[in-house]
Design an enzyme around this catalytic site. Sequence first.
Site, PDB file in Angstrom:
ATOM      1  N   TRP A  98       0.812  -1.163  -0.229  1.00  0.00           N
ATOM      2  CA  TRP A  98      -0.074   0.083  -0.051  1.00  0.00           C
ATOM      3  C   TRP A  98       0.861   1.385  -0.013  1.00  0.00           C
ATOM      4  CZ3 TRP A  98      -4.474  -1.275  -1.857  1.00  0.00           C
ATOM      5  CH2 TRP A  98      -4.879  -2.593  -1.539  1.00  0.00           C
ATOM      6  N   ASP A 166      -2.082   7.238   5.516  1.00  0.00           N
ATOM      7  CA  ASP A 166      -3.030   6.410   5.166  1.00  0.00           C
ATOM      8  C   ASP A 166      -3.291   5.408   6.400  1.00  0.00           C
ATOM      9  OD1 ASP A 166      -4.475   4.325   4.243  1.00  0.00           O
ATOM     10  OD2 ASP A 166      -3.198   3.878   2.648  1.00  0.00           O
ATOM     11  N   LYS A 190     -12.668  -1.666   7.326  1.00  0.00           N
ATOM     12  CA  LYS A 190     -11.918  -2.123   8.200  1.00  0.00           C
ATOM     13  C   LYS A 190     -12.620  -1.799   9.596  1.00  0.00           C
ATOM     14  CE  LYS A 190      -8.611  -2.734   5.400  1.00  0.00           C
ATOM     15  NZ  LYS A 190      -8.092  -4.110   4.664  1.00  0.00           N
TER      16      LYS A 190
END
Lengths: 355, 355
Positions: A98, A166, A190
């Site tokens: 990511w 992030d 999440k």
Amino acid sequence: MKHNFGAGPCILPQNVFKEAAAAVLDFNGLSILEVSHRHKDYVAVMSEAIELVKKALNVPEGYSVIFLQGGATLGFTIAALNMMRDHKRAGYINTGTWASGAIKEAKKVGIDVVNLGSSEDKQFTYIPKNIEIPADLDYIHFTSNNTIYGTQFHDFPKTDLPLVCDMSSDIFSKEINVADYDLIYAGAQKNLGPAGATLYIVKDSALGKSTSPFLPSYLDLKLHAEKESMYNTPPVFSVYVAMLNLRDLLKNGGVKAKEQENIAKANLLYREIDSNPLFEGNVAVEDRSLMNVSFKLKNEALEAEFDKAWKAADIVGLPGHRSVGGYRASMYNALPLSSVQVLVDVMKDFAQKNA
Amino acid sequence: MKHNFGAGPCILPQNVFKEAAAAVLDFNGLSILEVSHRHKDYVAVMSEAIELVKKALNVPEGYSVIFLQGGATLGFTIAALNMMRDHKRAGYINTGTWASGAIKEAKKVGIDVVNLGSSEDKQFTYIPKNIEIPADLDYIHFTSNNTIYGTQFHDFPKTDLPLVCDMSSDIFSKEINVADYDLIYAGAQKNLGPAGATLYIVKDSALGKSTSPFLPSYLDLKLHAEKESMYNTPPVFSVYVAMLNLRDLLKNGGVKAKEQENIAKANLLYREIDSNPLFEGNVAVEDRSLMNVSFKLKNEALEAEFDKAWKAADIVGLPGHRSVGGYRASMYNALPLSSVQVLVDVMKDFAQKNA
């Protein structure tokens, strides 16, 4: 009930599912799926979702909370475009897939990316330390929790430069100091809600200062902040469910309480991994994630048998990411300690049988 | 049950709401909101949604169907970026707010926009005719149905240039010839599904040919086509509900049958508007939309009383867009003829009482 250790989209509280299903059938006389986002009842939902984010994370004055679409993947671009200043240069820490994606997208919009640290040399199994920060950067970007590898930043060097993070896979799992950041972004799927919404928390003084020659309206956080996430049709249902989940979070002690529960869950499982002769953890102990526990069998030949054992216990979502292999137990807010205990019991039992 | 004439997000079939609610509670043992998008059961959902789009619209070989996020607003940018070629010049037809938005975003990414026609001179109450198309354009863009004003293109001049169309508010309402277009895009929240998903139908030979110096991954249709809409986490639930809705559409005769129903509904209401002494339509008769019927009271002083009358009949969503005023009856696929009859009866009754 199944024990959902999936990495995301992931488990949310059961009562949130129930309330969400009820609203699909009846939200003030219509389905939540057919209600206009401009209807006062839905405007109230969006307002409440924004207020609950502020409450849950203790967001200080001078910050805007925005719900958009496109996931962290579009967030990589939005972050770079909105934080670009005169240097057109930013520091990134590469802690895996990511973080690498964020770097790639920043470069694509013309950011000169300075590598402030990388754990690529050891397959991203640790968090780079001793990060030195040059002064001529527009901002610094990092990925707080690395879902795939199971590493997590437990602190970050103090800096006067704008910090961008992030937080897709650990936001709302613990207390954070929002004032440390100019921009936080996170895919919802999440600890916040279902897939389809992305959260931005941005310092108002950082808005409208982009030096990018290219800034489409949808990627301009200033427009969205001004329109309170209603510049265009928002992801109505995803935001609604996020609001339900935030209500549930705050009713149950907020992130402070969740953090304690998450520590307890992580301790339970990491202790088992460290004491069980058949298993070992994948990452540096000091960088272990509280959200995603990455581990493996010392003897891979036992995998098929272990897979049978945890599947028989109604556990789902345990296989590691295809790039890492082994196992990954994702233990987001809604996963109860009792589910972790079920996994630990399976591991203990498995060790006895294979002693 | 309420009669939902809302402009979008809008009514979907009642059994779709029921099936969607059931899946929030149980989708193969988990909630659809907690299932991984990489799980085979969800991969099957995405595949089916894509196949059903192809079936419903008779999409020919050589086209890809993609589900993304961000609505038509991000679509404006995606269309311009992906269709930009050597001229960096495109023709746009300005039929109101959404078409103007598309023009604005094309300019923002460096397209030299040629105005091929505009109805701005008469508050967008008609569709520009006699469109002349220069040769030195990368593509031509138009908005097939103009939700706010209630106008609709009933045909479009033949051209050899690539045709790009924002079909957000009339896709799946009638048969179209996909082969006429290089790119079709549409926010889902009218005839396709709930808000949060955006549909793209793109000619494969148009992919990967952008001349834009700037093309973030999320905005690159080629990447999404290659990854079958799973380049990153899709809007799981919105696509699931779109799939349910497409199943329902095809079970009930597909767009061919819906087109006949939509014509019948529009005829019923337009006939009443034209024959009722109290009302009048807002737009040129030959350009009237089958989806959004825009009309007003000749005597605005009667509005408060008329509002009482339709609200008493359990009608919702009838007020016109704030920029137009008056009334707008949006009659998407799922709105039954019987609901239109209820509105017509209210109008007839209102005329008698105010004769």
